[in-house]
Scaffold this motif. Sequence first.
Motif, PDB file in Angstrom:
ATOM      1  N   ASN A  25      -8.513  35.117  20.246  1.00  0.00           N
ATOM      2  CA  ASN A  25      -9.262  33.983  20.800  1.00  0.00           C
ATOM      3  C   ASN A  25     -10.413  34.438  21.684  1.00  0.00           C
ATOM      4  N   GLY A  26     -10.873  35.671  21.464  1.00  0.00           N
ATOM      5  CA  GLY A  26     -11.988  36.212  22.257  1.00  0.00           C
ATOM      6  C   GLY A  26     -13.262  35.410  22.055  1.00  0.00           C
ATOM      7  N   GLN A  27     -14.060  35.307  23.130  1.00  0.00           N
ATOM      8  CA  GLN A  27     -15.314  34.551  23.065  1.00  0.00           C
ATOM      9  C   GLN A  27     -16.396  35.374  22.366  1.00  0.00           C
ATOM     10  N   ASN A  28     -17.327  34.671  21.720  1.00  0.00           N
ATOM     11  CA  ASN A  28     -18.457  35.345  21.069  1.00  0.00           C
ATOM     12  C   ASN A  28     -19.554  35.657  22.084  1.00  0.00           C
ATOM     13  N   LYS A  29     -20.326  36.673  21.785  1.00  0.00           N
ATOM     14  CA  LYS A  29     -21.504  37.009  22.601  1.00  0.00           C
ATOM     15  C   LYS A  29     -22.746  36.766  21.745  1.00  0.00           C
ATOM     16  N   MET A  30     -23.771  36.248  22.369  1.00  0.00           N
ATOM     17  CA  MET A  30     -25.043  36.073  21.667  1.00  0.00           C
ATOM     18  C   MET A  30     -25.983  37.167  22.147  1.00  0.00           C
ATOM     19  N   VAL A  31     -26.273  38.117  21.275  1.00  0.00           N
ATOM     20  CA  VAL A  31     -27.106  39.271  21.646  1.00  0.00           C
ATOM     21  C   VAL A  31     -28.395  39.216  20.835  1.00  0.00           C
ATOM     22  N   ILE A  32     -29.532  39.312  21.524  1.00  0.00           N
ATOM     23  CA  ILE A  32     -30.832  39.376  20.835  1.00  0.00           C
ATOM     24  C   ILE A  32     -31.385  40.765  21.101  1.00  0.00           C
ATOM     25  N   ASN A  33     -31.544  41.559  20.056  1.00  0.00           N
ATOM     26  CA  ASN A  33     -31.913  42.969  20.239  1.00  0.00           C
ATOM     27  C   ASN A  33     -33.430  43.144  20.413  1.00  0.00           C
ATOM     28  N   HIS A  34     -33.887  44.397  20.440  1.00  0.00           N
ATOM     29  CA  HIS A  34     -35.290  44.697  20.766  1.00  0.00           C
ATOM     30  C   HIS A  34     -36.276  44.218  19.704  1.00  0.00           C
ATOM     31  N   ILE A  35     -35.807  43.880  18.500  1.00  0.00           N
ATOM     32  CA  ILE A  35     -36.727  43.341  17.479  1.00  0.00           C
ATOM     33  C   ILE A  35     -36.444  41.853  17.230  1.00  0.00           C
ATOM     34  N   ASP A  36     -35.844  41.212  18.264  1.00  0.00           N
ATOM     35  CA  ASP A  36     -35.598  39.762  18.241  1.00  0.00           C
ATOM     36  C   ASP A  36     -34.613  39.315  17.174  1.00  0.00           C
ATOM     37  N   LYS A  37     -33.734  40.215  16.727  1.00  0.00           N
ATOM     38  CA  LYS A  37     -32.703  39.811  15.769  1.00  0.00           C
ATOM     39  C   LYS A  37     -31.505  39.262  16.542  1.00  0.00           C
ATOM     40  N   PHE A  70     -27.604  38.222  17.104  1.00  0.00           N
ATOM     41  CA  PHE A  70     -26.225  38.540  16.718  1.00  0.00           C
ATOM     42  C   PHE A  70     -25.296  37.600  17.482  1.00  0.00           C
ATOM     43  N   VAL A  71     -24.413  36.920  16.756  1.00  0.00           N
ATOM     44  CA  VAL A  71     -23.380  36.109  17.410  1.00  0.00           C
ATOM     45  C   VAL A  71     -22.044  36.695  16.967  1.00  0.00           C
ATOM     46  N   THR A  72     -21.395  37.450  17.855  1.00  0.00           N
ATOM     47  CA  THR A  72     -20.199  38.192  17.444  1.00  0.00           C
ATOM     48  C   THR A  72     -19.296  38.485  18.633  1.00  0.00           C
ATOM     49  N   ASN A  73     -18.012  38.776  18.339  1.00  0.00           N
ATOM     50  CA  ASN A  73     -17.105  39.267  19.379  1.00  0.00           C
ATOM     51  C   ASN A  73     -16.678  40.707  19.070  1.00  0.00           C
ATOM     52  N   ASP A  74     -17.418  41.360  18.186  1.00  0.00           N
ATOM     53  CA  ASP A  74     -17.127  42.756  17.822  1.00  0.00           C
ATOM     54  C   ASP A  74     -17.781  43.678  18.855  1.00  0.00           C
ATOM     55  N   ALA A  75     -16.952  44.390  19.619  1.00  0.00           N
ATOM     56  CA  ALA A  75     -17.451  45.220  20.732  1.00  0.00           C
ATOM     57  C   ALA A  75     -18.406  46.304  20.243  1.00  0.00           C
ATOM     58  N   ALA A  76     -18.122  46.890  19.074  1.00  0.00           N
ATOM     59  CA  ALA A  76     -18.976  47.969  18.551  1.00  0.00           C
ATOM     60  C   ALA A  76     -20.396  47.463  18.316  1.00  0.00           C
ATOM     61  N   THR A  77     -20.528  46.267  17.750  1.00  0.00           N
ATOM     62  CA  THR A  77     -21.858  45.683  17.485  1.00  0.00           C
ATOM     63  C   THR A  77     -22.556  45.334  18.795  1.00  0.00           C
ATOM     64  N   ILE A  78     -21.807  44.744  19.741  1.00  0.00           N
ATOM     65  CA  ILE A  78     -22.393  44.352  21.036  1.00  0.00           C
ATOM     66  C   ILE A  78     -22.974  45.583  21.732  1.00  0.00           C
ATOM     67  N   LEU A  79     -22.203  46.670  21.777  1.00  0.00           N
ATOM     68  CA  LEU A  79     -22.649  47.889  22.475  1.00  0.00           C
ATOM     69  C   LEU A  79     -23.837  48.535  21.765  1.00  0.00           C
ATOM     70  N   ARG A  80     -23.789  48.512  20.426  1.00  0.00           N
ATOM     71  CA  ARG A  80     -24.877  49.134  19.660  1.00  0.00           C
ATOM     72  C   ARG A  80     -26.202  48.412  19.919  1.00  0.00           C
TER      73      ARG A  80
END
Length: 555
Positions: free
Chosen positions: A59-71, A73-83
């Motif tokens: 039941n982990g919450q999602n994070k909304m991450v916008i990277n340096h090229i404005d892409k 990501f809506v995910t709760n995968d820690a590997a993707t968030i950190l990358r």
Amino acid sequence: MLGLLIRVKMAMHVPTPPGFAQMLKEGARHFSGLDEAVYRNIDACMELAKTTRSAYGPNGQNKMVINHIDKLFVTNDAATILRELEVQHPAAKLLVLASQQQEVECGDGTNFVLVFAGALLENAAELLKMGLSVTEVTEGYEIASKKALELLPELVVDKVKDMEDREQVSKAIRTSIMSKQYGNEDFLTQLICEACVAVMSEKSKFNVDNIRVCKILGSGVHSSSVMQGMMFKRPVEGVITKAEDSKIVVYTCPLDILQTETKGTVLIKTAQELLDYTKGEEEQVEQHIKAIADSGVRVIVTGGKAGELYVHYCNKYNLMVIRLLSKFDVRRLCRAIGATPLPKLVPPMSEEMGHCDSVRLDEIGDTSVVIFKQEKEDSAVSTIVIRGSTDNIMDDIERAVDDGVNTFKALTKNNGLVTGAGATEIELAKRITSYGETCPGLEQYAIKKFAESLEAMPRAIAVNSGISGTEVISKLYAAHQEGKKNVGIDLTSELPAVMDAFEANLLDLYITKFWGIKFASAATCTVLRVDQIIMAKPAGGPNPNKRPNQNADDD
């Protein structure tokens, strides 16, 4: 007499500060001691762990991450968030490196490393404030980590004996899928098991690259399927759209007339000479295609562009032409159909040709796809076709599939399974606390704090599910004190409750827990042992991140 007042302006000499700073260049920064270095590092790592802690568990919450090229990501995968976060703090980077190493080793459990390391550092800060030295804390943590890794094999409750038995394999994969796609775990587990078992070979090791993912927009998650063979989101080049039980030739060069390296000039004097010149070119192309068709080939795959003249003669001789843009896709297709890639347009030998039961152009949703399908049950490559209403949903399912496939690979290294739902962590915490009480010296406090840190995972699962963490932990300890070592958190209940995780089929990989504890402990001790931070002045030159229109495609 006129007196002249002459003022001499002199630059005031500013002495360099005494100590270590006088040895550094101007602009360099230096921090030392408990307050400046150790606590700063601990705070940075705790903030990072706090960020990903709310994404832990089913039941982990999602994070909304916008990277340096404005892409986005809506995910709760820690590997993707950190990358995508691109963490810059040197101490927090150590935790990121530990979680990346966990990703390489097991393909899952990155958030476990971060949450556990964050809890260890939080408890270490308390011990340091109590008056323990850094050495006593790190030694205590190392002793406790070694003890935890010794106790872990005793907590193995099951083993996957047959890697080709889908029911046994699905038990191990289901929990890792559940943390990413809660609610769809059973359906996705069946797809992953089917794909992985199909490409499993006794002759060679399981290769993650043999499981391909093709995302097609439209429909829903439950319309996803598995196919033995490969699928490409491309139309065919000619008019032939189907070939059954066919031989295939793969060329890495363009299917076109190659330009010569040297320039030549042809002098044409009459119209007849011009006609003869173009006719000779056409005859040469036709001979090429006829020779390929006579060898028994029905499908041509090219890694470059397909010229109009070549496509015309391929249509004439009923040859299907497919163009692939990626050289990696060309290699994978060769592996799937058993072909040898040819660098020149020559008629292939019988051993250089591949074979496929069915090659056809199809339409899924509104997307044209070319399907290379093998009818036999076991093939070299399997493709999981993911359907979804948005790209973000499909990306998240792809990450869940990737975790499931990596879990299957980890099973081939070690087939041991331990109970999930926080049961293993609480049992380890209980045993390490008892062990800490038998140890003399100040290290015993650090050993007990290590055991307390293990509570962070079940607490995070409970809190993220809206359940009181303290109440659940006390109920887990009460059950484990009675000898029920498989008891974990019951998320199906509305109130804080516990259940037997083994009976509920909530199983984690032994190898994921083993490496998770090892990497988190090592990273924590490394951060704690840093007593000075020395940062040189950044090199000059333009900042690459601040260039205007760096990613603009307009021009």
